[in-house]
Design an enzyme around this catalytic site. Structure first.
Site, PDB file in Angstrom:
ATOM      1  N   ARG A   1      -6.179  -6.956  15.702  1.00 63.87           N
ATOM      2  CA  ARG A   1      -6.911  -6.681  15.033  1.00 63.87           C
ATOM      3  C   ARG A   1      -6.907  -5.110  14.295  1.00 63.87           C
ATOM      4  NH1 ARG A   1     -10.404  -8.647  19.186  1.00 63.87           N
ATOM      5  NH2 ARG A   1     -11.399 -10.002  18.644  1.00 63.87           N
TER       6      ARG A   1
ATOM      7  N   LYS B   1      -2.246  -0.405   0.237  1.00 64.06           N
ATOM      8  CA  LYS B   1      -2.483  -1.520  -0.244  1.00 64.06           C
ATOM      9  C   LYS B   1      -0.730  -2.713   0.721  1.00 64.06           C
ATOM     10  CE  LYS B   1      -4.078  -1.263  -4.279  1.00 64.06           C
ATOM     11  NZ  LYS B   1      -4.261  -1.485  -6.050  1.00 64.06           N
TER      12      LYS B   1
ATOM     13  N   GLU C   1       8.989   2.122 -12.576  1.00 62.42           N
ATOM     14  CA  GLU C   1       7.718   2.927 -12.062  1.00 62.42           C
ATOM     15  C   GLU C   1       8.012   4.161 -12.154  1.00 62.42           C
ATOM     16  OE1 GLU C   1       5.112   0.705 -10.709  1.00 62.42           O
ATOM     17  OE2 GLU C   1       5.588  -1.157  -9.948  1.00 62.42           O
TER      18      GLU C   1
ATOM     19  N   LYS D   1       1.338   9.821  -6.513  1.00 61.24           N
ATOM     20  CA  LYS D   1       0.407   8.171  -5.838  1.00 61.24           C
ATOM     21  C   LYS D   1      -0.176   9.123  -4.895  1.00 61.24           C
ATOM     22  CE  LYS D   1       0.537   4.090  -4.642  1.00 61.24           C
ATOM     23  NZ  LYS D   1       1.458   2.431  -4.068  1.00 61.24           N
TER      24      LYS D   1
ATOM     25  N   GLU E   1      -9.426   2.134  -4.446  1.00 60.18           N
ATOM     26  CA  GLU E   1      -9.871   1.941  -6.578  1.00 60.18           C
ATOM     27  C   GLU E   1     -10.492   1.118  -6.836  1.00 60.18           C
ATOM     28  OE1 GLU E   1      -5.750  -0.321  -7.188  1.00 60.18           O
ATOM     29  OE2 GLU E   1      -7.036  -1.331  -9.037  1.00 60.18           O
TER      30      GLU E   1
ATOM     31  N   ARG F   1      -7.320   5.459  -9.017  1.00 60.71           N
ATOM     32  CA  ARG F   1      -6.315   4.699  -9.027  1.00 60.71           C
ATOM     33  C   ARG F   1      -5.510   3.281  -9.623  1.00 60.71           C
ATOM     34  NH1 ARG F   1      -5.253   2.374  -2.801  1.00 60.71           N
ATOM     35  NH2 ARG F   1      -3.042   1.839  -3.479  1.00 60.71           N
TER      36      ARG F   1
ATOM     37  N   ASN G   1      -1.742   1.129 -12.432  1.00 54.76           N
ATOM     38  CA  ASN G   1      -1.507  -0.057 -13.438  1.00 54.76           C
ATOM     39  C   ASN G   1      -1.337   0.045 -15.040  1.00 54.76           C
ATOM     40  OD1 ASN G   1      -2.679  -1.179 -11.234  1.00 54.76           O
ATOM     41  ND2 ASN G   1      -4.672  -1.109 -11.676  1.00 54.76           N
TER      42      ASN G   1
ATOM     43  N   HIS H   1       1.009  -2.663 -16.267  1.00 54.53           N
ATOM     44  CA  HIS H   1       1.141  -3.297 -15.727  1.00 54.53           C
ATOM     45  C   HIS H   1       0.121  -5.034 -16.230  1.00 54.53           C
ATOM     46  CE1 HIS H   1       2.802  -0.748 -12.996  1.00 54.53           C
ATOM     47  NE2 HIS H   1       2.963  -1.804 -11.481  1.00 54.53           N
TER      48      HIS H   1
ATOM     49  N   HIS I   1       1.910  -8.251 -15.736  1.00 52.88           N
ATOM     50  CA  HIS I   1       1.642  -9.548 -15.249  1.00 52.88           C
ATOM     51  C   HIS I   1       1.538 -10.466 -15.565  1.00 52.88           C
ATOM     52  CE1 HIS I   1      -0.253  -6.796 -11.101  1.00 52.88           C
ATOM     53  NE2 HIS I   1       1.400  -6.868 -11.499  1.00 52.88           N
TER      54      HIS I   1
ATOM     55  N   HIS J   1       9.940  -7.420 -11.245  1.00 50.77           N
ATOM     56  CA  HIS J   1       8.506  -7.077 -11.447  1.00 50.77           C
ATOM     57  C   HIS J   1       8.467  -5.308 -12.171  1.00 50.77           C
ATOM     58  CE1 HIS J   1       4.457  -5.048 -10.967  1.00 50.77           C
ATOM     59  NE2 HIS J   1       4.597  -4.367 -10.466  1.00 50.77           N
TER      60      HIS J   1
HETATM   61  P1  NAD Z   1      11.612  -6.859  -3.021  1.00 47.37           P
HETATM   62  O1  NAD Z   1      11.503  -6.497  -1.194  1.00 47.37           O
HETATM   63  O2  NAD Z   1      11.763  -8.365  -3.175  1.00 47.37           O
HETATM   64  O3  NAD Z   1      13.267  -5.918  -2.620  1.00 47.37           O
HETATM   65  C1  NAD Z   1      14.385  -6.295  -3.752  1.00 47.37           C
HETATM   66  C2  NAD Z   1      16.159  -6.981  -3.477  1.00 47.37           C
HETATM   67  O4  NAD Z   1      16.640  -5.892  -2.979  1.00 47.37           O
HETATM   68  C3  NAD Z   1      15.318  -8.258  -2.535  1.00 47.37           C
HETATM   69  O5  NAD Z   1      17.055  -8.473  -2.613  1.00 47.37           O
HETATM   70  C4  NAD Z   1      15.972  -7.333  -1.699  1.00 47.37           C
HETATM   71  O6  NAD Z   1      16.614  -8.448   0.410  1.00 47.37           O
HETATM   72  C5  NAD Z   1      17.144  -6.253  -2.023  1.00 47.37           C
HETATM   73  N1  NAD Z   1      17.060  -5.595  -1.106  1.00 47.37           N
HETATM   74  C6  NAD Z   1      16.186  -3.969  -0.742  1.00 47.37           C
HETATM   75  N2  NAD Z   1      16.655  -2.607  -0.354  1.00 47.37           N
HETATM   76  C7  NAD Z   1      18.441  -3.392  -0.338  1.00 47.37           C
HETATM   77  C8  NAD Z   1      19.149  -2.066  -0.283  1.00 47.37           C
HETATM   78  N3  NAD Z   1      18.355  -0.690   0.152  1.00 47.37           N
HETATM   79  N4  NAD Z   1      20.000  -2.580  -0.839  1.00 47.37           N
HETATM   80  C9  NAD Z   1      20.825  -3.391  -1.156  1.00 47.37           C
HETATM   81  N5  NAD Z   1      19.657  -4.953  -1.519  1.00 47.37           N
HETATM   82  C10 NAD Z   1      18.465  -4.449  -1.100  1.00 47.37           C
HETATM   83  O7  NAD Z   1      11.236  -6.305  -3.860  1.00 47.37           O
HETATM   84  P2  NAD Z   1      10.631  -4.521  -4.323  1.00 47.37           P
HETATM   85  O8  NAD Z   1      10.861  -4.870  -5.794  1.00 47.37           O
HETATM   86  O9  NAD Z   1      11.592  -4.141  -3.219  1.00 47.37           O
HETATM   87  O10 NAD Z   1       8.910  -5.019  -4.291  1.00 47.37           O
HETATM   88  C11 NAD Z   1       8.474  -6.040  -4.579  1.00 47.37           C
HETATM   89  C12 NAD Z   1       7.489  -6.220  -3.556  1.00 47.37           C
HETATM   90  O11 NAD Z   1       5.977  -5.368  -3.745  1.00 47.37           O
HETATM   91  C13 NAD Z   1       6.397  -7.328  -4.918  1.00 47.37           C
HETATM   92  O12 NAD Z   1       5.875  -7.888  -3.618  1.00 47.37           O
HETATM   93  C14 NAD Z   1       4.920  -6.174  -5.328  1.00 47.37           C
HETATM   94  O13 NAD Z   1       4.009  -7.212  -4.967  1.00 47.37           O
HETATM   95  C15 NAD Z   1       5.311  -5.571  -4.304  1.00 47.37           C
HETATM   96  N6  NAD Z   1       4.229  -4.017  -4.440  1.00 47.37           N
HETATM   97  C16 NAD Z   1       3.290  -3.681  -3.986  1.00 47.37           C
HETATM   98  C17 NAD Z   1       2.800  -2.450  -4.205  1.00 47.37           C
HETATM   99  C18 NAD Z   1       2.021  -1.912  -3.029  1.00 47.37           C
HETATM  100  O14 NAD Z   1       1.249  -1.024  -3.347  1.00 47.37           O
HETATM  101  N7  NAD Z   1       1.688  -2.031  -2.013  1.00 47.37           N
HETATM  102  C19 NAD Z   1       3.140  -1.937  -4.944  1.00 47.37           C
HETATM  103  C20 NAD Z   1       4.488  -2.262  -5.689  1.00 47.37           C
HETATM  104  C21 NAD Z   1       4.550  -3.631  -5.698  1.00 47.37           C
HETATM  105 MG    MG Z   2       3.996  -1.909 -10.066  1.00 42.78          MG
END
Ligand code: NAD
Ligand code: MG
Length: 359
Positions: A120, A142, A184, A226, A236, A240, A244, A247, A251, A264
């Site tokens: 929890r 999030k 971003e 942010k 949101e 907030r 987007n 986005h 999306h 993304h």
């Molecule tokens: P990811 O976590 O898939 O990382 C991208 C790639 O880079 C992966 O293959 C990973 O293994 C590799 N990688 C990571 N760090 C590395 C490093 N230092 N050196 C070499 N390789 C490395 O993708 P991302 O773009 O970081 O995140 C995308 C995700 O984040 C999505 O699932 C999205 O929904 C989420 N997201 C969440 C929020 C939120 O507010 N929570 C906001 C934006 C995106």
């Molecule tokens: Mg985004």
């Protein structure tokens, strides 16, 4: 090192931004209620950084267990989440064991959601290793996993105890992922800070060359913006939504092309050009400002044109977005460069025009 504070009604936490922070466990220790941690990472990041973090913690008497998950958005699912719970339970993790996310946004989102659920609610710390995670997903609480019927559909708002963004970890990031993170960063300039936008135009080559001073400034300014927005609207209900920008279109591109085909950040980049073009159609900004946006996005190594899809497909994909309220698609557009605003609904002929001109 720079430290920002995110202040929320029920909690506050530091965001540390700097170099050589991975092994500076003094930044972590104050946030561990007991000297026990579970580090969650993936098969790509773990070989690069996990041992260094683990050894630094163990040297200070913190008992660690670690979980290494398969890499990729396709694994941001229930089965993979369960592997975190398996490791926590079989390793006798307590409710006060701190979960540490060491990875990009996928690992951060999954670890955060696991922490929200485990007994929890267990404490959790973010060590984001992608630029996107450092400027976006690690901050704001999030957390989620994907469902076969929709991205990020199962999740919780759950804030970390601390965020540690170490610029050194970006050295190994693939070029394409760096650019995706820059999308971003550009978003923050467009939505809220014209001076930062101009700074980005001047410093894009330095950022792409991973100049660490430039990266640190870009991460700091992004996190500041942010943090201000999340502090004002944690769940949101209002401002907030401005985060987007790009986005809703983005999306639709990700879903329409099949998840994974476009990163993304790439989809958001093309989406921001569409948002700028729609803003120009409404007379909010000038056509030459749309071209300014396009140039900056191109300079970041990002696509400036959306893939071609029939307008009906765009509409049906955008209608599935989480941002739809009462059937109206709420677009985030640009009142001017450096100021975003919500526009509920866009005329279909206007949409057709901007899609034709920018696909
Ligand atoms: P990811 O976590 O898939 O990382 C991208 C790639 O880079 C992966 O293959 C990973 O293994 C590799 N990688 C990571 N760090 C590395 C490093 N230092 N050196 C070499 N390789 C490395 O993708 P991302 O773009 O970081 O995140 C995308 C995700 O984040 C999505 O699932 C999205 O929904 C989420 N997201 C969440 C929020 C939120 O507010 N929570 C906001 C934006 C995106
Ligand atoms: Mg985004």
């Amino acid at each position: 090192m720079i430290t920002l504070d995110l202040i929320l009604p029920d909690t506050r936490y530091p965001i540390h931004i700097g170099h050589g922070l991975l092994e500076q466990v003094d930044l972590l220790l104050p946030h561990l209620p007991v000297p026990k941690a579970a580090i969650v990472s993936n098969e790509t990041v773990a070989p690069l950084y996990l041992a260094r973090l683990r050894q630094a913690l163990e040297a200070r008497g913190v008992a660690c267990l670690s979980v290494v998950l398969p890499d990729g958005e396709a694994h941001k699912d229930w089965q993979t989440l369960n592997r975190i719970f398996d490791a926590l339970l079989s390793g006798n993790a307590e409710r006060k064991t701190t979960l540490i996310a060491l990875g990009g946004g996928v690992i951060g989102d999954m670890t955060g959601f696991a922490a929200a659920c485990y007994q929890r609610g267990a404490p959790f710390i973010q060590i984001p290793t992608t630029l996107l995670a450092q400027v976006d997903s690690s901050v704001g609480g999030k957390t989620a996993i994907n469902h076969p019927l929709g991205k990020n559909m199962i999740g919780a708002f759950y804030q970390p105890r601390a965020v540690i963004a170490d610029m050194d970890l970006l050295a190994t990031l693939p070029e394409r992922e760096l650019s995706a993170g820059l999308a971003e960063v550009i978003k923050y300039g467009l939505l809220g800070d014209a001076d930062f936008l101009a700074w980005l135009e001047a410093n894009m080559p330095a950022l792409r060359a991973r100049d660490s001073t430039a990266l640190q400034y870009a991460v700091k300014r992004s996190c500041e913006m942010k943090a201000v927005i999340v502090a004002e609207d944690e769940k949101e209900n209002g401002v907030r939504a401005l985060l987007n920008l790009g986005h809703t279109f983005g999306h639709a591109i990700e879903a329409g092309m099949g998840y994974g085909a476009w990163l993304h950040g790439e989809a958001v980049a093309a989406g921001m050009v569409l948002a700028a073009a729609a803003s120009a159609e409404l007379g909010w900004i000038k056509q030459e400002e749309v071209e300014r946006v396009r140039r900056l996005i191109a300079a970041a190594g990002l696509p400036t044109r959306a893939p071609q899809m029939p307008v009906e497909q765009w509409l049906s994909l955008m209608a599935h977005d989480k941002k739809v309220e009462a059937g109206t698609i709420r677009f985030v557009l640009l009142r001017r460069l450096g100021q975003a605003a919500i526009q509920p609904g866009l005329d279909i002929t206007l949409l057709e025009r901007i899609l034709r001109a920018n696909s």
